[in-house]
Design an enzyme around this catalytic site. Structure first.
Site, short mmCIF file in Angstrom:
data_model
loop_
_atom_site.label_atom_id
_atom_site.label_comp_id
_atom_site.label_asym_id
_atom_site.label_seq_id
_atom_site.Cartn_x
_atom_site.Cartn_y
_atom_site.Cartn_z
N ASP A 13 0.78 -1.10 0.01
CA ASP A 13 -0.02 0.14 0.03
C ASP A 13 0.85 1.01 0.01
OD1 ASP A 13 -2.27 1.50 0.05
OD2 ASP A 13 -3.04 0.79 1.88
N HIS A 58 -7.36 -0.16 -9.67
CA HIS A 58 -7.31 1.02 -8.71
C HIS A 58 -6.21 1.88 -9.02
CE1 HIS A 58 -7.30 2.63 -4.95
NE2 HIS A 58 -6.08 2.70 -4.60
#
Length: 310
Positions: A148, A221
């Site tokens: 992330d 994404h």
């Protein structure tokens, strides 16, 4: 008056996020005065006591609280109450919050003690709407297994993208803070093959390499959160997301947190995700991750907190 709070610090091993709402009959300004002093004290104290602990306490203020507390007027240019972003299938919900606290430390005990000190001041005067305890998962991955924050700016770029500059001189050194608590449907996510998961994210799972534009799905994404300005230069935000969970209850999630010099950058990313680019081509990750909250705050400079503190 431009000394920023610790918005550009890198993610740490342990984090506590808290969102508070003042009670109606509370003298909020008096409570806020104590908090401003406390935030400065916590940061200074742990910098001396644990200089290797990378400890920080960041306080953000919501739109309504800014007005109630008698903070400077005009307000920061983009500080508003966040409005829901509604797509054909998913919605970025809007939730309320007067104050947000972002507590970071290597040692979980430090986060706990800072949260206790803040809560001792606020508990008689406010209601805690959210308290999320985040942790570093393996090599900086979210619970869905992908690294992330790979596209986060680094070095001097962090301050450029995270901190207000000369475009709003009265608030230079401040930062727009936007948060969302996401819950993941791990059963459905795990039902996907690794290859299918990679197409949802737009990166390889094991070694965190981004797919080429020719291969990456347009609804991945990474494709939808990459935005540019009118000159084609990439716009970024500083993410400090942390995973959280309660395995016995089947709860797994990500607390999304964005620091940016303008909220419009974060808002464009959200619109791409939830509405789609083009409309209808929404972010596929939303089929597995549901936003439970969505609140905008402004983080004043440390100098402003000193000015308002005791």
């Amino acid at each position: 008056m431009n000394q920023s709070q610790n918005v550009t610090d890198y993610p740490n091993k342990n984090t506590i996020f808290m969102v508070w709402k003042f009670k109606d009959q509370t003298d909020a300004a008096a409570v806020f005065k104590k908090l401003c002093s406390l935030v400065g004290n916590l940061n200074n104290s742990y910098a001396v006591r644990r200089p290797d602990g990378r400890t920080s306490c960041v306080m953000g203020i919501g739109h309504d609280a800014w007005i109630r507390l008698g903070m400077p007027n005009p307000l920061p240019k983009e500080l508003v109450n966040f409005e829901p972003i509604v797509g054909i299938k998913h919605t970025a919900v809007a939730t309320f919050g007067d104050l947000h606290f972002h507590l970071r430390a290597e040692n979980e005990a430090i986060c706990f003690d800072m949260a206790m000190a803040i809560s001792d001041v606020l508990r008689p005067n406010a209601e805690c709407l959210e308290e999320v305890h985040g942790f570093r998962y393996w090599d900086g991955r979210s619970i869905i297994g992908f690294v992330d924050g790979t596209e986060n700016p680094i070095g001097e770029e962090r301050e450029f993208f995270a901190v207000v500059g000369d475009e709003d001189p009265a608030y230079k050194g401040g930062s727009y803070l936007f948060v969302q608590k996401y819950l993941h449907n791990m059963k459905d996510w795990k039902s996907l093959s690794t290859e299918e998961q990679e197409k949802v994210i737009g990166r390889s799972k094991m070694d965190d390499i981004e797919m080429s534009d020719e291969v990456k799905p347009s609804n991945s994404h990474s494709a939808l959160t990459a935005i540019t300005d009118e000159n084609g230069d990439e716009l970024k935000i500083v993410r400090d997301n942390m995973p959280f969970g309660n395995p016995s209850k089947g709860v797994a999630g990500t607390y999304f947190i964005s620091y940016a010099s303008t909220f419009s950058t974060t808002k464009r990313m959200l619109e791409n995700m939830f509405i789609g680019n083009p409309p209808g081509n929404y972010d596929r990750i939303l089929d597995f991750s549901t936003a439970q909250t969505g609140t905008l705050f402004f983080v004043p400079t440390l100098d402003m907190l000193d000015q308002f503190g005791e």
